[in-house]
Design a protein around this motif. Sequence first.
Motif, PDB file in Angstrom:
ATOM      1  N   ILE A  12       2.211   3.734  -8.676  1.00  0.00           N
ATOM      2  CA  ILE A  12       1.610   3.314  -7.411  1.00  0.00           C
ATOM      3  C   ILE A  12       0.649   2.151  -7.626  1.00  0.00           C
ATOM      4  O   ILE A  12       0.643   1.182  -6.874  1.00  0.00           O
ATOM      5  N   MET A  13      -0.154   2.247  -8.676  1.00  0.00           N
ATOM      6  CA  MET A  13      -1.186   1.245  -8.909  1.00  0.00           C
ATOM      7  C   MET A  13      -1.511   1.188 -10.398  1.00  0.00           C
ATOM      8  O   MET A  13      -1.519   2.213 -11.083  1.00  0.00           O
ATOM      9  N   GLU A  14      -1.775  -0.004 -10.898  1.00  0.00           N
ATOM     10  CA  GLU A  14      -2.163  -0.193 -12.297  1.00  0.00           C
ATOM     11  C   GLU A  14      -3.408  -1.078 -12.342  1.00  0.00           C
ATOM     12  O   GLU A  14      -3.444  -2.121 -11.685  1.00  0.00           O
ATOM     13  N   GLY A  31     -15.503  -0.484 -10.137  1.00  0.00           N
ATOM     14  CA  GLY A  31     -16.778  -0.131  -9.524  1.00  0.00           C
ATOM     15  C   GLY A  31     -16.655   0.140  -8.037  1.00  0.00           C
ATOM     16  O   GLY A  31     -17.612  -0.048  -7.287  1.00  0.00           O
ATOM     17  N   LYS A  32     -15.467   0.630  -7.628  1.00  0.00           N
ATOM     18  CA  LYS A  32     -15.179   0.801  -6.194  1.00  0.00           C
ATOM     19  C   LYS A  32     -14.628   2.187  -5.887  1.00  0.00           C
ATOM     20  O   LYS A  32     -14.164   2.917  -6.765  1.00  0.00           O
ATOM     21  N   VAL A  33     -14.667   2.522  -4.586  1.00  0.00           N
ATOM     22  CA  VAL A  33     -13.891   3.625  -4.036  1.00  0.00           C
ATOM     23  C   VAL A  33     -12.796   2.992  -3.198  1.00  0.00           C
ATOM     24  O   VAL A  33     -13.087   2.212  -2.280  1.00  0.00           O
ATOM     25  N   LEU A  34     -11.546   3.298  -3.514  1.00  0.00           N
ATOM     26  CA  LEU A  34     -10.409   2.738  -2.802  1.00  0.00           C
ATOM     27  C   LEU A  34      -9.842   3.780  -1.838  1.00  0.00           C
ATOM     28  O   LEU A  34     -10.006   4.982  -2.033  1.00  0.00           O
ATOM     29  N   ARG A  35      -9.166   3.300  -0.815  1.00  0.00           N
ATOM     30  CA  ARG A  35      -8.529   4.186   0.177  1.00  0.00           C
ATOM     31  C   ARG A  35      -7.189   3.588   0.542  1.00  0.00           C
ATOM     32  O   ARG A  35      -7.105   2.452   1.036  1.00  0.00           O
ATOM     33  N   ILE A  36      -6.114   4.354   0.284  1.00  0.00           N
ATOM     34  CA  ILE A  36      -4.773   3.837   0.525  1.00  0.00           C
ATOM     35  C   ILE A  36      -3.927   4.877   1.252  1.00  0.00           C
ATOM     36  O   ILE A  36      -4.218   6.070   1.213  1.00  0.00           O
ATOM     37  N   ASP A  37      -2.859   4.391   1.883  1.00  0.00           N
ATOM     38  CA  ASP A  37      -1.904   5.251   2.575  1.00  0.00           C
ATOM     39  C   ASP A  37      -0.650   5.324   1.715  1.00  0.00           C
ATOM     40  O   ASP A  37       0.091   4.343   1.590  1.00  0.00           O
ATOM     41  N   ILE A  38      -0.392   6.491   1.116  1.00  0.00           N
ATOM     42  CA  ILE A  38       0.771   6.629   0.243  1.00  0.00           C
ATOM     43  C   ILE A  38       1.955   7.248   0.991  1.00  0.00           C
ATOM     44  O   ILE A  38       2.972   7.580   0.371  1.00  0.00           O
ATOM     45  N   ASN A  39       1.821   7.396   2.302  1.00  0.00           N
ATOM     46  CA  ASN A  39       2.934   7.908   3.097  1.00  0.00           C
ATOM     47  C   ASN A  39       3.823   6.787   3.615  1.00  0.00           C
ATOM     48  O   ASN A  39       4.858   7.038   4.218  1.00  0.00           O
ATOM     49  N   ILE A  75       5.361   2.709   2.458  1.00  0.00           N
ATOM     50  CA  ILE A  75       5.621   1.837   1.314  1.00  0.00           C
ATOM     51  C   ILE A  75       5.446   0.384   1.743  1.00  0.00           C
ATOM     52  O   ILE A  75       6.055  -0.069   2.719  1.00  0.00           O
ATOM     53  N   GLY A  76       4.592  -0.341   1.022  1.00  0.00           N
ATOM     54  CA  GLY A  76       4.393  -1.756   1.313  1.00  0.00           C
ATOM     55  C   GLY A  76       5.521  -2.605   0.750  1.00  0.00           C
ATOM     56  O   GLY A  76       6.419  -2.115   0.068  1.00  0.00           O
ATOM     57  N   LYS A  77       5.474  -3.903   0.994  1.00  0.00           N
ATOM     58  CA  LYS A  77       6.529  -4.810   0.553  1.00  0.00           C
ATOM     59  C   LYS A  77       6.604  -4.907  -0.963  1.00  0.00           C
ATOM     60  O   LYS A  77       7.689  -4.995  -1.536  1.00  0.00           O
ATOM     61  N   ARG A  78       5.436  -4.898  -1.638  1.00  0.00           N
ATOM     62  CA  ARG A  78       5.450  -5.106  -3.085  1.00  0.00           C
ATOM     63  C   ARG A  78       4.795  -3.970  -3.854  1.00  0.00           C
ATOM     64  O   ARG A  78       4.566  -4.078  -5.048  1.00  0.00           O
ATOM     65  N   ARG A  79       4.477  -2.858  -3.190  1.00  0.00           N
ATOM     66  CA  ARG A  79       3.795  -1.775  -3.855  1.00  0.00           C
ATOM     67  C   ARG A  79       4.072  -0.453  -3.149  1.00  0.00           C
ATOM     68  O   ARG A  79       4.641  -0.440  -2.062  1.00  0.00           O
ATOM     69  N   GLY A  80       3.671   0.623  -3.772  1.00  0.00           N
ATOM     70  CA  GLY A  80       3.994   1.947  -3.268  1.00  0.00           C
ATOM     71  C   GLY A  80       3.006   2.497  -2.270  1.00  0.00           C
ATOM     72  O   GLY A  80       2.866   3.716  -2.156  1.00  0.00           O
TER      73      GLY A  80
END
Length: 403
Positions: A119-121, A167-175, A177-182
């Motif tokens: 999903i992310m690296e 140094g962050k808090v991230l928030r993503i929607d994994i339900n 799928i974006g064009k270039r990422r999960g």
Amino acid sequence: MEELSSILDDPLIIQNAGDGTDRLFVGEQKGVVHIFNQNGVKSKIPFLNITDKVLTGGERGLLGLAFHPNFKKNRRFFVYYSSRAKPKNSSDDHVTRLCEFSVSRQNPGIADKSSEKLIMEIQQPFSNHNGGEIIFGDDSYLYIFLGDGGSGGDPRGYAQNTLSLLGKVLRIDINKIGKRRGYVIPPDNPFIRKRRTFRPEIYAYGVRNIWRCGKESGKKNGRIMCGDVGQNRFEEIDLLQKGANYGWNNREGFECFKNKTCGKTGPEVKPVFAYSHDIGSSVIGGQFYSGCLNPRLRRFYIFGDYMNGKLFRLLEKPRKKKWNGRELRLCDSTLCSPPLTNTYESYITSFGLDESGEVYMVSRGGTNSGKLYRIVDPVRNGDPKKCKASKALQTKRKYLRQG
């Protein structure tokens, strides 16, 4: 404190799947996740074993585990780990990965290792401060807590660099799928309209190395509170707020870390609680007690310190708009009787909840060997029958909400 198991190797994670099975999932730093029942019996075969993928040593390893809110139906879960893959930049130490797995269709007690999806690296310049907590909010979005990249004092200023994910808090929607990422960016993320100056994944920033968070249930359902490990003087507990800047590396706890820039980069959200290194020097974020077997613990946020093994509790005082904190002392020999004890392995590494809201803890001694405990009030004046009925009702409501 009730000891449930002593057969763990450097445990760092405690989770439940929220699927009505009452299972506890305990993750070890090396990359193995075990299943325990509520009596502390461990499954013979690990739920997940990715030791061949996980880079260990120091603060690297398997660092986060989260089950999808609809795990019972879709079998999806997520892990965050330090990868053996070589970093793209030769000057970096390693990379951390957020990946998705699914459970085997043939055996619900074993993950399908071949199902892994990246999903992310994230490139990590140093070996420490990798963060690693991952939590689903009540909004069904996934929150990812990243450290400042490591070394000491955030030498490259990543925590305040809003074009970096460190140094962050991230928030993503994994339900979706974006064009270039999960994943896709939630439309109400706070900086989504400031893409030139902010990464859109950012939900909050200015943190040093958040290690473990707890989500509150009940009247204020969904609040997330975390422990952020300090540098030289203070440890802090932060209440997660949308768009917040927690001030690192300009601020540490309630005090300035850099006098020249402290309070001069815009509003800084201060911790709800902080303690000095005279008391402890490596906070382990905790959990809100929401069970019913130990009524005297209700509404407590229970956390600890890795270096001295102390347990603490926070209790909110809404009228005074503050949190009251004190050490949570265990029972002595006049109150404790087997299987309860007032001793435990001193290096606390994590806290977690079962599906009933009871709090668990893992810790280790001077070696990598670790133990799993259930935190218990020796009075224990809750009614198990009522607890069981209440739990069944809560589970039914949960799955009605999830459809």
